[in-house]
Scaffold this active site. Sequence first.
Site, PDB file in Angstrom:
ATOM      1  N   ASN A 236      19.244  13.718  -4.444  1.00 35.35           N
ATOM      2  CA  ASN A 236      19.773  13.156  -5.692  1.00 35.35           C
ATOM      3  C   ASN A 236      20.647  14.124  -6.492  1.00 35.35           C
ATOM      4  OD1 ASN A 236      18.196  11.040  -4.914  1.00 35.35           O
ATOM      5  ND2 ASN A 236      16.822  11.078  -6.671  1.00 35.35           N
TER       6      ASN A 236
ATOM      7  N   LYS B 105      17.616   0.658 -15.502  1.00 32.16           N
ATOM      8  CA  LYS B 105      17.083   1.201 -14.251  1.00 32.16           C
ATOM      9  C   LYS B 105      17.927   0.737 -13.058  1.00 32.16           C
ATOM     10  CE  LYS B 105      13.020   2.130 -11.502  1.00 32.16           C
ATOM     11  NZ  LYS B 105      11.590   1.972 -11.278  1.00 32.16           N
TER      12      LYS B 105
ATOM     13  N   ASN C 180      11.654  -2.037  -7.333  1.00 31.43           N
ATOM     14  CA  ASN C 180      13.009  -1.569  -7.601  1.00 31.43           C
ATOM     15  C   ASN C 180      13.949  -2.763  -7.661  1.00 31.43           C
ATOM     16  OD1 ASN C 180      13.262   1.151  -8.001  1.00 31.43           O
ATOM     17  ND2 ASN C 180      13.242   1.648  -5.825  1.00 31.43           N
TER      18      ASN C 180
ATOM     19  N   ALA D 155       0.816  -1.213   0.000  1.00 29.17           N
ATOM     20  CA  ALA D 155       0.000   0.000   0.000  1.00 29.17           C
ATOM     21  C   ALA D 155       0.853   1.268   0.000  1.00 29.17           C
ATOM     22  CB  ALA D 155      -0.940  -0.009   1.201  1.00 29.17           C
TER      23      ALA D 155
ATOM     24  N   SER E  81      14.780   6.348  -2.354  1.00 30.65           N
ATOM     25  CA  SER E  81      14.092   5.391  -1.477  1.00 30.65           C
ATOM     26  C   SER E  81      15.049   4.797  -0.439  1.00 30.65           C
ATOM     27  CB  SER E  81      13.446   4.276  -2.301  1.00 30.65           C
ATOM     28  OG  SER E  81      14.427   3.608  -3.076  1.00 30.65           O
TER      29      SER E  81
ATOM     30  N   GLY F 252       1.523   1.839  -5.385  1.00 26.87           N
ATOM     31  CA  GLY F 252       0.312   1.022  -5.238  1.00 26.87           C
ATOM     32  C   GLY F 252      -0.931   1.894  -5.166  1.00 26.87           C
TER      33      GLY F 252
END
Length: 315
Positions: free
Chosen positions: A210, A192, A109, A13, A263, A17
């Site tokens: 980043n 990726k 990922n 969730a 993340s 999602g």
Amino acid sequence: NTMSPSGWHILGAGAIGGLYATGLAAAGVPVTVLTRDTDSAAVLMREGLTVEEPDGHELHARPLAEPVVAGGASIRRLLVVTKAQDTVAALELIAHRLGPETRAVLLQNGMGTADAVHLRFPRLMTVIGTTTNAAYRSTPRRLVRARRGETWIGDGPLPLPVIERHILSEALAESGLHAAWDNDLKLRLWHKLVLNCAVNPVTALLDVPNGVLAGTGPARTLVAAVCIEAAAVMQAEGLPADARTLIEQVVRLAHESGRNVSSMRADVRAGRTTEIDFINGYLLARAQAHGLQAPCNRTLTELIRLRTATAGGAA
């Protein structure tokens, strides 16, 4: 099987999602979010979810929801958006609902999740996905879609019958989010993976956004080292790879997602386990399989493992 043939279940969730759950529910597609407990299922069904698009447009919907441990009919279409390291354990909770007709799309990922799932559920038909959509949760019921991207799906360890490929990608695209089948998904997944290998551990270790990786000097040197090692592994995997192109892709992504919190940085900050084994750890495993060394990726992997172990996130 009492499930609607066009219905979806969503396991995990998180923000991605939620993006799919909202899009599918708004399009009138039966969609059920599998939640941790009865309370969260009730709240989700009562209050729904709101997605704020990049152009400011808002989409609100109330998907169905039920606790993951509930009984229930067999699941026909399952979108798995858990963290890579949680996937097998999450599927264990609904193992009794997974049958020969289940199609599980793994949208995570890193790489290696499908292999781990196949080891535990050898007969489950899994499809591997990758997305360039970006979203985050601004409040418990509100999602911000930071980037409108594309989603591609392709064969997992067991190839999907050709006739089903278009049907499955169309069913996912009913969410209003791009989704298409890719026969050459491996190359896309590796591109990726390399982005994640370069961006995630460095931003997590230094606790920086980043954009720092788009800078010159030491940042570029580090990005280059990761990409040169990755290109060698990709070539050994039989894929076309050029280190310079990979470096340019990483720098461009770092620049475009300048203020984003990766993340892995978020996981390290929160003392959670990270997806390192499915990112740099996966690259290392493939390097070893080909008799290659990847010292920079190895160091980043060990540092992240050490960082989470010493932060009390070893659980």
